[in-house]
Scaffold this motif. Structure first.
Motif, mmCIF file in Angstrom:
data_model
loop_
_atom_site.group_PDB
_atom_site.id
_atom_site.type_symbol
_atom_site.label_atom_id
_atom_site.label_comp_id
_atom_site.label_asym_id
_atom_site.label_seq_id
_atom_site.Cartn_x
_atom_site.Cartn_y
_atom_site.Cartn_z
ATOM 1 N N GLY A 298 0.938 -1.212 -0.121
ATOM 2 C CA GLY A 298 0.030 -0.073 0.016
ATOM 3 C C GLY A 298 0.941 1.221 0.054
ATOM 4 N N LEU A 299 1.879 1.190 0.844
ATOM 5 C CA LEU A 299 2.910 2.408 0.615
ATOM 6 C C LEU A 299 3.554 2.627 -0.736
ATOM 7 C CD1 LEU A 299 4.453 4.561 2.315
ATOM 8 C CD2 LEU A 299 6.145 2.697 2.824
ATOM 9 N N PHE A 300 3.796 1.447 -1.351
ATOM 10 C CA PHE A 300 4.447 1.616 -2.857
ATOM 11 C C PHE A 300 3.168 2.097 -3.678
ATOM 12 C CE2 PHE A 300 7.667 -1.718 -1.550
ATOM 13 C CZ PHE A 300 8.640 -1.020 -2.133
ATOM 14 N N VAL A 301 2.054 1.732 -3.555
ATOM 15 C CA VAL A 301 1.095 2.461 -4.206
ATOM 16 C C VAL A 301 0.946 3.768 -4.015
ATOM 17 C CG1 VAL A 301 -1.529 2.306 -4.829
ATOM 18 C CG2 VAL A 301 -0.209 0.056 -4.452
ATOM 19 N N ALA A 302 1.006 4.202 -2.582
ATOM 20 C CA ALA A 302 0.676 5.502 -2.430
ATOM 21 C C ALA A 302 1.755 6.600 -2.873
ATOM 22 C CB ALA A 302 0.620 5.797 -0.888
ATOM 23 N N LEU A 303 3.055 5.890 -2.771
ATOM 24 C CA LEU A 303 4.149 6.681 -3.232
ATOM 25 C C LEU A 303 4.274 6.912 -4.655
ATOM 26 C CD1 LEU A 303 7.075 5.036 -1.139
ATOM 27 C CD2 LEU A 303 6.019 7.345 -1.050
ATOM 28 N N GLY A 304 3.836 5.671 -5.433
ATOM 29 C CA GLY A 304 3.438 5.583 -6.911
ATOM 30 C C GLY A 304 2.653 6.890 -7.329
ATOM 31 N N LEU A 305 1.445 6.813 -6.684
ATOM 32 C CA LEU A 305 0.439 8.143 -6.958
ATOM 33 C C LEU A 305 1.118 9.356 -6.566
ATOM 34 C CD1 LEU A 305 -2.340 8.718 -7.552
ATOM 35 C CD2 LEU A 305 -3.154 8.486 -5.307
ATOM 36 N N GLY A 306 1.728 9.489 -5.436
ATOM 37 C CA GLY A 306 2.320 10.798 -5.146
ATOM 38 C C GLY A 306 3.447 11.265 -6.287
ATOM 39 N N LEU A 307 4.215 10.186 -6.992
ATOM 40 C CA LEU A 307 5.211 10.633 -7.873
ATOM 41 C C LEU A 307 4.312 10.899 -9.164
ATOM 42 C CD1 LEU A 307 8.089 10.611 -8.594
ATOM 43 C CD2 LEU A 307 8.054 8.053 -9.106
ATOM 44 N N SER A 308 3.383 10.298 -9.373
ATOM 45 C CA SER A 308 2.524 10.587 -10.641
ATOM 46 C C SER A 308 2.064 12.218 -10.362
ATOM 47 C CB SER A 308 1.365 9.663 -10.807
ATOM 48 O OG SER A 308 1.865 8.356 -10.910
ATOM 49 N N VAL A 309 1.609 12.430 -9.224
ATOM 50 C CA VAL A 309 0.944 13.583 -9.190
ATOM 51 C C VAL A 309 2.337 14.773 -9.443
ATOM 52 C CG1 VAL A 309 0.132 15.531 -7.484
ATOM 53 C CG2 VAL A 309 -1.021 13.304 -7.660
ATOM 54 N N VAL A 310 3.240 14.491 -8.902
ATOM 55 C CA VAL A 310 4.379 15.294 -8.981
ATOM 56 C C VAL A 310 4.932 15.740 -10.378
ATOM 57 C CG1 VAL A 310 6.932 15.708 -8.483
ATOM 58 C CG2 VAL A 310 5.227 15.072 -6.681
ATOM 59 N N THR A 311 4.750 14.492 -11.082
ATOM 60 C CA THR A 311 5.018 14.669 -12.572
ATOM 61 C C THR A 311 4.064 14.922 -13.512
ATOM 62 O OG1 THR A 311 4.635 12.284 -12.763
ATOM 63 C CG2 THR A 311 6.776 13.087 -12.286
ATOM 64 N N GLY A 312 2.964 15.541 -12.936
ATOM 65 C CA GLY A 312 1.866 16.279 -13.827
ATOM 66 C C GLY A 312 0.894 14.961 -14.294
ATOM 67 N N LEU A 313 0.811 13.745 -13.524
ATOM 68 C CA LEU A 313 0.240 12.766 -13.889
ATOM 69 C C LEU A 313 0.926 11.812 -15.040
ATOM 70 C CD1 LEU A 313 -3.635 14.007 -13.566
ATOM 71 C CD2 LEU A 313 -1.906 12.966 -11.770
ATOM 72 N N ILE A 314 1.930 12.350 -15.559
ATOM 73 C CA ILE A 314 2.660 11.596 -16.469
ATOM 74 C C ILE A 314 3.248 10.322 -15.979
ATOM 75 C CG2 ILE A 314 4.684 11.744 -18.251
ATOM 76 C CD1 ILE A 314 2.180 13.565 -19.013
ATOM 77 N N GLY A 315 3.519 10.332 -14.938
ATOM 78 C CA GLY A 315 4.117 9.139 -14.219
ATOM 79 C C GLY A 315 3.205 7.947 -14.393
ATOM 80 N N LEU A 316 1.989 8.198 -14.401
ATOM 81 C CA LEU A 316 1.028 7.080 -14.424
ATOM 82 C C LEU A 316 1.390 6.097 -15.679
ATOM 83 C CD1 LEU A 316 -2.443 8.532 -13.741
ATOM 84 C CD2 LEU A 316 -1.293 7.041 -12.150
ATOM 85 N N ILE A 317 1.817 6.741 -16.838
ATOM 86 C CA ILE A 317 1.966 6.183 -17.758
ATOM 87 C C ILE A 317 2.866 4.695 -17.891
ATOM 88 C CG2 ILE A 317 2.601 6.098 -20.280
ATOM 89 C CD1 ILE A 317 2.071 9.154 -20.225
ATOM 90 N N VAL A 318 4.024 5.109 -16.829
ATOM 91 C CA VAL A 318 4.823 4.049 -16.296
ATOM 92 C C VAL A 318 4.451 3.075 -14.993
ATOM 93 C CG1 VAL A 318 7.240 3.443 -15.924
ATOM 94 C CG2 VAL A 318 6.712 5.039 -17.594
ATOM 95 N N LEU A 319 3.914 4.088 -14.063
ATOM 96 C CA LEU A 319 3.756 3.467 -12.812
ATOM 97 C C LEU A 319 2.443 2.257 -12.685
ATOM 98 C CD1 LEU A 319 4.862 6.538 -10.716
ATOM 99 C CD2 LEU A 319 6.078 4.166 -10.757
ATOM 100 N N PHE A 320 1.569 2.902 -13.495
ATOM 101 C CA PHE A 320 0.101 2.025 -13.247
ATOM 102 C C PHE A 320 0.265 0.710 -14.004
ATOM 103 C CE2 PHE A 320 -4.007 1.057 -14.726
ATOM 104 C CZ PHE A 320 -4.961 1.367 -13.131
ATOM 105 N N PRO A 321 0.916 0.570 -14.912
ATOM 106 C CA PRO A 321 1.111 -0.768 -15.442
ATOM 107 C C PRO A 321 2.080 -1.595 -14.410
ATOM 108 C CG PRO A 321 1.494 0.642 -17.193
ATOM 109 C CD PRO A 321 1.295 1.406 -15.921
ATOM 110 N N VAL A 322 2.992 -1.157 -13.820
ATOM 111 C CA VAL A 322 3.813 -1.647 -12.814
ATOM 112 C C VAL A 322 3.244 -2.009 -11.768
ATOM 113 C CG1 VAL A 322 5.945 -1.433 -11.299
ATOM 114 C CG2 VAL A 322 6.165 -0.757 -13.650
ATOM 115 N N LEU A 323 2.429 -1.178 -10.969
ATOM 116 C CA LEU A 323 1.444 -1.672 -9.974
ATOM 117 C C LEU A 323 0.310 -2.323 -10.421
ATOM 118 C CD1 LEU A 323 1.131 2.279 -8.563
ATOM 119 C CD2 LEU A 323 2.810 0.318 -7.885
ATOM 120 N N GLY A 324 -0.164 -2.395 -11.563
ATOM 121 C CA GLY A 324 -1.210 -3.513 -11.851
ATOM 122 C C GLY A 324 -0.642 -4.866 -12.159
ATOM 123 N N HIS A 325 0.511 -5.085 -12.751
ATOM 124 C CA HIS A 325 0.876 -6.399 -12.723
ATOM 125 C C HIS A 325 1.580 -6.745 -11.498
ATOM 126 C CE1 HIS A 325 0.500 -6.757 -17.231
ATOM 127 N NE2 HIS A 325 1.268 -5.599 -17.253
#
Length: 216
Positions: free
Chosen positions: A175-202
């Protein structure tokens, strides 16, 4: 990329509706509906585990083993995020009174530069944390389960809650990794979701497979 565009559309809709002060709760609500949005990734992981080749069309159009129960689970998660947004709205009114909304810029200033705003941030974080923790517990394993196994939504959510509680330490780390991933995505203007979301999903799929295997 599609989820990033949807996120931008949601933020634009909040801005157009003069509800931009709900942007932070809305982004936080991603933790609630994220597992449901990852169903295509779960299907890909499921097929790859069986040695199949997976095309993009297989991730976008497929029939989950649970059929319509997956949509029912998505509806329940959607209702949960609506409750969270309403709670955030009520919390703002509780701390700043039932007055016309002053605008996103002034509201942000009130939240970040006043004692009432700081108290609101602390209270909102605690309340949002409860929503997120409950949603995480009932959805972390239930959505992958509904994709790959024939069961009903309530049973899957109950089993997901039990599996999360019984494996609390590793799930807290996840859960901490997921929250950190979301935080990093916000910091990058949601661009980080493109990479982080598939990683978290798998990663969620493989966590489900490991823990579900232990229970069998």
């Amino acid at each position: 990329m599609f989820l990033t565009l949807i996120s931008y559309a949601v933020l634009w809709a909040l801005h157009a509706s003069h509800l931009l002060y709900l942007a932070l709760p809305a982004i936080s609500g991603f933790l609630i509906v994220g597992p449901f949005l990852a169903i295509g990734l779960y299907e890909k992981s499921h097929r790859q585990a069986q040695g199949e080749q997976v095309a993009l069309s297989d991730m976008l159009v497929f029939r989950p083993a649970s059929g319509g129960q997956l949509a029912y689970a998505g509806l329940l998660l959607g209702l949960l995020i609506l409750f969270w947004l309403r709670a955030a709205d009520l919390l703002y009114a509780l701390f700043f009174g039932l007055v016309p909304f002053p605008g996103a810029e002034e509201a942000l200033t009130n939240v970040l530069t006043t004692p009432r705003g700081w108290a609101l941030v602390i209270t909102g974080t605690l309340v949002g944390g409860l929503f997120a923790a409950f949603a995480f517990a009932i959805s972390a394993f239930s959505i992958p389960m509904l994709v790959s196994r024939k069961t009903d939504a309530l049973t899957a959510m109950g089993l997901s809650f039990v599996m999360t509680v019984q494996n609390l330490r590793p799930m807290l780390v996840w859960g901490l990794f997921v929250a950190l991933g979301l935080g990093l995505s916000v910091v990058t203007g949601l661009i980080g979701l493109i990479v982080l979301f598939p990683v978290l999903g798998h990663g969620t799929w493989h966590a489900y497979q490991a823990i579900a295997g232990e229970r069998q």
